[in-house]
Design a protein around this motif. Structure first.
Motif, PDB file in Angstrom:
ATOM      1  N   VAL A 173      28.127 -55.456  91.791  1.00  0.00           N
ATOM      2  CA  VAL A 173      27.177 -55.932  90.789  1.00  0.00           C
ATOM      3  C   VAL A 173      26.041 -56.643  91.525  1.00  0.00           C
ATOM      4  CG1 VAL A 173      26.798 -57.439  88.814  1.00  0.00           C
ATOM      5  CG2 VAL A 173      28.936 -56.153  89.000  1.00  0.00           C
ATOM      6  N   VAL A 174      24.833 -56.144  91.301  1.00  0.00           N
ATOM      7  CA  VAL A 174      23.641 -56.725  91.921  1.00  0.00           C
ATOM      8  C   VAL A 174      22.890 -57.527  90.854  1.00  0.00           C
ATOM      9  CG1 VAL A 174      21.497 -56.263  93.149  1.00  0.00           C
ATOM     10  CG2 VAL A 174      23.500 -54.788  93.513  1.00  0.00           C
ATOM     11  N   LYS A 175      22.604 -58.764  91.160  1.00  0.00           N
ATOM     12  CA  LYS A 175      21.918 -59.632  90.200  1.00  0.00           C
ATOM     13  C   LYS A 175      20.438 -59.276  90.103  1.00  0.00           C
ATOM     14  CE  LYS A 175      25.113 -63.466  90.973  1.00  0.00           C
ATOM     15  NZ  LYS A 175      25.264 -64.878  91.369  1.00  0.00           N
ATOM     16  N   GLN A 176      19.802 -59.836  89.079  1.00  0.00           N
ATOM     17  CA  GLN A 176      18.405 -59.490  88.813  1.00  0.00           C
ATOM     18  C   GLN A 176      17.474 -59.878  89.959  1.00  0.00           C
ATOM     19  OE1 GLN A 176      17.222 -57.775  86.182  1.00  0.00           O
ATOM     20  NE2 GLN A 176      15.166 -57.856  87.093  1.00  0.00           N
ATOM     21  N   TYR A 177      17.737 -60.997  90.614  1.00  0.00           N
ATOM     22  CA  TYR A 177      16.860 -61.464  91.682  1.00  0.00           C
ATOM     23  C   TYR A 177      17.321 -60.978  93.054  1.00  0.00           C
ATOM     24  CZ  TYR A 177      20.590 -64.958  91.867  1.00  0.00           C
ATOM     25  OH  TYR A 177      21.809 -65.572  91.915  1.00  0.00           O
ATOM     26  N   GLU A 178      18.216 -60.013  93.103  1.00  0.00           N
ATOM     27  CA  GLU A 178      18.737 -59.501  94.359  1.00  0.00           C
ATOM     28  C   GLU A 178      18.494 -57.995  94.478  1.00  0.00           C
ATOM     29  OE1 GLU A 178      22.540 -62.534  95.097  1.00  0.00           O
ATOM     30  OE2 GLU A 178      22.849 -60.537  94.217  1.00  0.00           O
ATOM     31  N   ARG A 179      18.573 -57.525  95.717  1.00  0.00           N
ATOM     32  CA  ARG A 179      18.566 -56.104  96.012  1.00  0.00           C
ATOM     33  C   ARG A 179      19.688 -55.830  97.008  1.00  0.00           C
ATOM     34  NH1 ARG A 179      15.843 -56.774  92.356  1.00  0.00           N
ATOM     35  NH2 ARG A 179      13.771 -55.952  91.861  1.00  0.00           N
ATOM     36  N   GLY A 180      20.312 -54.648  96.869  1.00  0.00           N
ATOM     37  CA  GLY A 180      21.436 -54.301  97.737  1.00  0.00           C
ATOM     38  C   GLY A 180      21.039 -53.306  98.810  1.00  0.00           C
ATOM     39  N   VAL A 181      21.241 -53.653 100.053  1.00  0.00           N
ATOM     40  CA  VAL A 181      20.958 -52.776 101.187  1.00  0.00           C
ATOM     41  C   VAL A 181      22.295 -52.177 101.636  1.00  0.00           C
ATOM     42  CG1 VAL A 181      19.998 -52.595 103.505  1.00  0.00           C
ATOM     43  CG2 VAL A 181      18.979 -54.164 101.842  1.00  0.00           C
TER      44      VAL A 181
END
Length: 299
Positions: free
Chosen positions: A26-34
């Motif tokens: 789960v990726v939060k709104q203020y995050e990005r997943g690399v």
């Protein structure tokens, strides 16, 4: 056989549950997943929300895209005019490219912090003390440009840099205080002299007006009496009218002017006592003079 199928189904469900548990992210709104797949970074970062990765194959690192407030430790240096100062600042930055922030630099926070400290020392050495104290906006822009230039390649954008405080030695503080006091004293003297000059001009004009109209001076005296009477004091000052002094002066000059012509017309008589020769010799008649002549001839 049915029991075997049921057991196989249960095992399959358990495997699916375990797979989902290992693969779900789960990726939060203020995050990005690399995502790194077998050590190789995927070009597209995972967007906010629910996402799946391949267990034991993919590895995902989350990057925060919020603005980070990074305090810069106080840096001590010598300004361009040879004054030792201690300056601290704060840097506001954010990640704009998550892939570059993870791949191109080991720790982008530490890198930005070190770059900010180095740039702050450089700004101190290039600036005067007056600029550090009064022209901070220009220094903030220069400091922001110095930090943002290398940070662009790290996928980081410096939003703002602010110099918080400038610490000076105590001797320099006292010197600046004396300088400011002297400047204020000079300005106060100039203002006082200007006020005196303007007041003298106004008083000169007022005196000229009162000389032309003596009644104005009398009215001013009456106003002074009214002002004094309004004060609740035990002493009452009554100014002597100038017009009365002038009247007495004219009255004293009038008798002196009338007595001067009479003295010139009839000079004073000298007493007989002051002329001894006139009193000793008697007055002679013509008969006496003739008899004196006959006496002289006969003899």
């Amino acid at each position: 056989m049915l029991q075997g199928l049921a057991a196989a189904g249960i095992v399959l469900l358990c495997v699916c549950a375990v797979y989902v548990a290992l693969a779900a992210r789960v990726v939060k709104q203020y995050e990005r997943g690399v995502v790194f797949r077998l050590g190789r970074v995927m070009k597209d970062a995972r967007q906010p929300g629910f996402t799946m990765i391949v267990p034991f194959v993919d590895r995902m690192r989350k990057v925060n895209l919020q603005i980070v407030t990074l305090p810069v430790p106080a840096q001590e240096g010598i300004s361009r005019d040879n004054v030792t100062v201690r300056v601290d600042a704060v840097v506001y930055f954010k990640v704009v490219d998550p892939v570059d922030a993870i791949v191109r630099v080991e720790d982008y926070r530490f890198a930005v912090s070190q770059m900010a400290q180095t740039s702050l020392r450089s700004i101190i050495g290039k600036s005067d003390l007056d600029d550090l104290l009064s022209n901070r906006e220009k220094l903030n822009q220069g400091l922001e440009l110095m930090i943002d230039s290398p940070a662009v390649g790290w996928g980081v954008h410096v939003d703002r840099v602010e110099i918080k405080d400038v610490s000076l030695p105590e001797t320099m503080k006292r010197s600046m205080a004396r300088q400011a006091e002297a400047a204020r004293d000079r300005r106060a003297r100039v203002i006082n002299a200007d006020a005196e000059f303007q007041a003298s001009k106004e008083l000169a004009e007022a005196a000229q007006q009162m000389a032309d109209t003596p009644s104005a001076l009398q009215l001013r005296l009456l106003q002074t009496v009214v002002a004094v009477a309004a004060e609740k004091n035990s002493t009452l000052v009554l100014p002597f009218p100038v017009e009365l002094l002038r009247f007495l002066e004219r009255a004293q000059q009038t008798p002196q002017a009338g007595a001067a012509p009479s003295a010139q017309a009839a000079p004073p008589q000298v007493p007989s006592a002051q002329v001894p020769y006139a009193a000793a010799s008697p007055t002679r008649t013509p008969a006496d003079s003739g008899s004196d002549g006959q006496r002289a001839g006969g003899g």
